[in-house]
Design a protein around this motif. Structure first.
Motif, mmCIF file in Angstrom:
data_model
loop_
_atom_site.group_PDB
_atom_site.id
_atom_site.type_symbol
_atom_site.label_atom_id
_atom_site.label_comp_id
_atom_site.label_asym_id
_atom_site.label_seq_id
_atom_site.Cartn_x
_atom_site.Cartn_y
_atom_site.Cartn_z
ATOM 1 N N THR A 173 -4.714 4.031 5.347
ATOM 2 C CA THR A 173 -4.424 3.024 6.368
ATOM 3 C C THR A 173 -5.281 1.789 6.124
ATOM 4 O O THR A 173 -4.796 0.653 6.247
ATOM 5 N N SER A 174 -6.521 2.006 5.744
ATOM 6 C CA SER A 174 -7.402 0.881 5.415
ATOM 7 C C SER A 174 -6.866 0.107 4.212
ATOM 8 O O SER A 174 -6.887 -1.129 4.194
ATOM 9 N N ALA A 175 -6.373 0.836 3.208
ATOM 10 C CA ALA A 175 -5.802 0.177 2.024
ATOM 11 C C ALA A 175 -4.586 -0.661 2.412
ATOM 12 O O ALA A 175 -4.421 -1.792 1.930
ATOM 13 N N LEU A 176 -3.737 -0.132 3.284
ATOM 14 C CA LEU A 176 -2.561 -0.890 3.736
ATOM 15 C C LEU A 176 -2.959 -2.107 4.564
ATOM 16 O O LEU A 176 -2.352 -3.180 4.439
ATOM 17 N N THR A 177 -3.974 -1.959 5.390
ATOM 18 C CA THR A 177 -4.456 -3.080 6.198
ATOM 19 C C THR A 177 -5.011 -4.174 5.290
ATOM 20 O O THR A 177 -4.708 -5.365 5.482
ATOM 21 N N ASP A 178 -5.796 -3.766 4.300
ATOM 22 C CA ASP A 178 -6.340 -4.731 3.340
ATOM 23 C C ASP A 178 -5.227 -5.392 2.535
ATOM 24 O O ASP A 178 -5.280 -6.589 2.245
ATOM 25 N N MET A 179 -4.197 -4.605 2.201
ATOM 26 C CA MET A 179 -3.058 -5.135 1.449
ATOM 27 C C MET A 179 -2.319 -6.186 2.273
ATOM 28 O O MET A 179 -1.933 -7.238 1.751
ATOM 29 N N ALA A 180 -2.136 -5.904 3.546
ATOM 30 C CA ALA A 180 -1.450 -6.857 4.427
ATOM 31 C C ALA A 180 -2.227 -8.171 4.506
ATOM 32 O O ALA A 180 -1.646 -9.261 4.408
ATOM 33 N N SER A 181 -3.523 -8.067 4.638
ATOM 34 C CA SER A 181 -4.361 -9.259 4.703
ATOM 35 C C SER A 181 -4.306 -10.034 3.386
ATOM 36 O O SER A 181 -4.179 -11.268 3.378
ATOM 37 N N ALA A 182 -4.385 -9.310 2.282
ATOM 38 C CA ALA A 182 -4.348 -9.948 0.958
ATOM 39 C C ALA A 182 -2.992 -10.610 0.701
ATOM 40 O O ALA A 182 -2.928 -11.697 0.115
ATOM 41 N N LEU A 183 -1.910 -9.971 1.145
ATOM 42 C CA LEU A 183 -0.584 -10.549 0.952
ATOM 43 C C LEU A 183 -0.433 -11.826 1.783
ATOM 44 O O LEU A 183 0.150 -12.811 1.317
ATOM 45 N N THR A 184 -0.985 -11.826 2.974
ATOM 46 C CA THR A 184 -0.957 -13.027 3.815
ATOM 47 C C THR A 184 -1.748 -14.151 3.154
ATOM 48 O O THR A 184 -1.293 -15.301 3.106
ATOM 49 N N ASP A 185 -2.925 -13.826 2.635
ATOM 50 C CA ASP A 185 -3.742 -14.834 1.950
ATOM 51 C C ASP A 185 -3.014 -15.392 0.729
ATOM 52 O O ASP A 185 -3.022 -16.597 0.488
ATOM 53 N N ASN A 217 -5.997 6.394 -4.248
ATOM 54 C CA ASN A 217 -6.236 7.355 -3.163
ATOM 55 C C ASN A 217 -5.022 8.218 -2.837
ATOM 56 O O ASN A 217 -4.995 8.869 -1.793
ATOM 57 N N ASN A 218 -4.015 8.193 -3.712
ATOM 58 C CA ASN A 218 -2.818 9.020 -3.550
ATOM 59 C C ASN A 218 -2.164 8.818 -2.178
ATOM 60 O O ASN A 218 -1.764 9.771 -1.518
ATOM 61 N N CYS A 219 -2.068 7.581 -1.763
ATOM 62 C CA CYS A 219 -1.528 7.270 -0.443
ATOM 63 C C CYS A 219 -0.027 7.531 -0.338
ATOM 64 O O CYS A 219 0.502 7.671 0.769
ATOM 65 N N ALA A 220 0.651 7.595 -1.460
ATOM 66 C CA ALA A 220 2.078 7.916 -1.428
ATOM 67 C C ALA A 220 2.278 9.419 -1.276
ATOM 68 O O ALA A 220 3.387 9.879 -1.018
ATOM 69 N N GLY A 221 1.195 10.167 -1.423
ATOM 70 C CA GLY A 221 1.263 11.623 -1.319
ATOM 71 C C GLY A 221 0.412 12.128 -0.168
ATOM 72 O O GLY A 221 0.629 11.774 0.983
ATOM 73 N N SER A 222 -0.609 12.868 -0.536
ATOM 74 C CA SER A 222 -1.431 13.521 0.489
ATOM 75 C C SER A 222 -2.818 12.896 0.607
ATOM 76 O O SER A 222 -3.779 13.561 0.951
ATOM 77 N N GLY A 223 -2.919 11.607 0.355
ATOM 78 C CA GLY A 223 -4.207 10.929 0.451
ATOM 79 C C GLY A 223 -4.756 10.910 1.869
ATOM 80 O O GLY A 223 -4.021 11.102 2.839
#
Length: 143
Positions: free
Chosen positions: A115-127, A103-109
């Motif tokens: 934000t949803s991808a980062l939230t999911d990433m945080a949850s996945a990293l915790t798991d 989703n080009n989140c490092a750019g102009s996504g």
């Protein structure tokens, strides 16, 4: 004069052949630090604002965090033999990383998608951290 040049050349060649052997022991590859080291790295990453408050940061500002998280799933898979829940957590984390990149989140996504991808990433990293921390090698070192 010619003899002197030959002697100097011969001496130089002799010196070089003496140096052609190994000067010391061959460095060995660094040993795998094990799952406890990976668990410590994940603990540090979980303190990052991109993990603790993914809805409050600009997704593009999390590029360094995401780059550091990217090697976690592959390393976790090394320790997942006999631990299917750890393998599953690593796969889930990989998919969140792909979503961030796709989703080009490092750019102009799209900010909401990123934000949803980062939230999911945080949850996945915790798991993943939970599963990694349950490994015998990790619990033995943290106890």
């Amino acid at each position: 004069m010619r003899t002197r040049a030959c002697v100097v050349l011969a001496a130089a060649l002799f010196t070089l052949t003496g140096c052609s052997g190994e000067a010391g022991p061959t460095p060995k590859g660094t040993p795998d630090p094990g799952p406890a080291a990976l668990a410590r790295k994940v603990t540090v990453l979980r303190a990052d604002d991109c993990h603790t408050a993914p809805t409050e940061v600009r997704p593009a500002d999390c590029e360094k965090y995401v780059t550091q998280v990217e090697n976690i799933p592959g390393n976790a898979h090394k320790y997942a033999t006999g631990h299917p829940r750890l393998a599953e957590a690593a796969d889930t984390l990989s998919s969140t990383l792909r979503a961030y990149r796709h989703n080009n989140c490092a750019g102009s996504g799209d900010a909401d998608v990123c934000t949803s991808a980062l939230t999911d990433m945080a949850s996945a990293l915790t798991d993943l951290h939970t599963e990694l921390s349950a490994l015998p090698d990790v619990t033995a070192q943290s106890g």
